[in-house]
Design an enzyme around this catalytic site. Sequence first.
Site, PDB file in Angstrom:
ATOM      1  N   LYS A   1      21.208 -63.923   1.207  1.00  0.00           N
ATOM      2  CA  LYS A   1      21.092 -63.803   2.663  1.00  0.00           C
ATOM      3  C   LYS A   1      19.711 -64.225   3.150  1.00  0.00           C
ATOM      4  O   LYS A   1      19.571 -64.748   4.256  1.00  0.00           O
ATOM      5  CB  LYS A   1      21.406 -62.374   3.105  1.00  0.00           C
ATOM      6  CG  LYS A   1      22.878 -62.026   2.963  1.00  0.00           C
ATOM      7  CD  LYS A   1      23.233 -60.749   3.715  1.00  0.00           C
ATOM      8  CE  LYS A   1      24.735 -60.509   3.687  1.00  0.00           C
ATOM      9  NZ  LYS A   1      25.134 -59.348   4.499  1.00  0.00           N
TER      10      LYS A   1
ATOM     11  N   LYS B   1      33.461 -68.709  -1.939  1.00  0.00           N
ATOM     12  CA  LYS B   1      34.275 -67.673  -1.304  1.00  0.00           C
ATOM     13  C   LYS B   1      34.475 -67.960   0.177  1.00  0.00           C
ATOM     14  O   LYS B   1      33.569 -68.429   0.855  1.00  0.00           O
ATOM     15  CB  LYS B   1      33.584 -66.312  -1.483  1.00  0.00           C
ATOM     16  CG  LYS B   1      34.342 -65.144  -0.872  1.00  0.00           C
ATOM     17  CD  LYS B   1      33.531 -63.870  -1.003  1.00  0.00           C
ATOM     18  CE  LYS B   1      34.180 -62.723  -0.239  1.00  0.00           C
ATOM     19  NZ  LYS B   1      33.357 -61.503  -0.261  1.00  0.00           N
TER      20      LYS B   1
ATOM     21  N   LYS C   1      33.634 -65.241   6.738  1.00  0.00           N
ATOM     22  CA  LYS C   1      33.879 -65.150   8.174  1.00  0.00           C
ATOM     23  C   LYS C   1      32.754 -65.769   8.989  1.00  0.00           C
ATOM     24  O   LYS C   1      32.894 -65.958  10.190  1.00  0.00           O
ATOM     25  CB  LYS C   1      34.117 -63.702   8.593  1.00  0.00           C
ATOM     26  CG  LYS C   1      32.991 -62.724   8.378  1.00  0.00           C
ATOM     27  CD  LYS C   1      33.439 -61.333   8.840  1.00  0.00           C
ATOM     28  CE  LYS C   1      32.350 -60.298   8.779  1.00  0.00           C
ATOM     29  NZ  LYS C   1      31.997 -59.886   7.431  1.00  0.00           N
TER      30      LYS C   1
END
Length: 341
Positions: free
Chosen positions: A122, A204, A207
């Site tokens: 992140k 993966k 969203k």
Amino acid sequence: MNAANNAQSEKKKIIFSGVQPSGVLTIGNYLGAIKNWKSFEEEYDPIYCVVDMHAITVRQTPADLRRRTYETLAVYIACGLSPEKNTLFVQSHVPSHAELNWALACHTMFGELSRMTQFKDKSAKNAGNINAGLFTYPVLMAADILLYGTSLVPVGIDQKQHLELARDIAIRFNSVYGDTFTVPEGYIPPAGMKIMSLQEPAKKMSKSDENVNASVAILDDRDTIIRKFKRAVTDSDTIVKKADGKDGINNLINIHSCFTGKSVEEIEREFDGRGYGEFKLAVGEAVADALAPVRSEFDKLMADKPYLESVMKNGADRAHYLANKMVSKVYRKLGFVARPR
């Protein structure tokens, strides 16, 4: 909910999980998390929250965060989570999450947090906002879980490291102050636990992916779902069969299996000799058919905001009752003076 009902509910072991309202929920969230949660409601006492506090580790537009908080709760219910059988609430409505977070942070080692791979990932994606919350949010996740005496945590592979940290913190605290926290176990679904991107099938499905064709949202309309699957990346082969190196078709077979209940072998036999184009259309139609009732129920729920707010309030009241008991217990063991009545 009165104390007698609370006591009755507490006889079952507690299962806890939550989803961030930080983006459009995908079929990965549906298959890997929300769809599975319903299966636990008879055996366990399920507690599921909208983890809005976790969402702000990345900068959010306030109006969007508020809207998505309602939407995420509505998706929970539309996917079959009855507020009568599941405690559904918004994380920030229960202050005990933040309170226990601090107590646990003082029992978490810097080195443990520095090894968290999601912080590194992140940080790379949000180089302009590498804040302390991004570094310490696994402690808040531990607080979420340990607050309720949670026995089981449905968790994706990417969150397994954080669950291990929660277990380590619980064991460490218990060893110093005596039996306080239940040490939770993780539950990883055997199938559909990791749905991959339709455009980069080695990655993966996310969203927050900027490529709109990479993910399929739970709330996408039928035409959009089918169009995205038609554009899904596969390979130069035409045989619908799982095999090493065929990430795209493997992902589509997995998705088809999860939505139809058919085994991989049944799917391979059904589409033998029919080619990728026909198969991708069939996957899109299967997903669209399965999600149509969810979208219909979601629209009804979003049109009744007072009902959603009543679910939020009732869920937060129940969660607060349980969480406040744990925080009081922890504070007492830490040596804090109880607030005079």
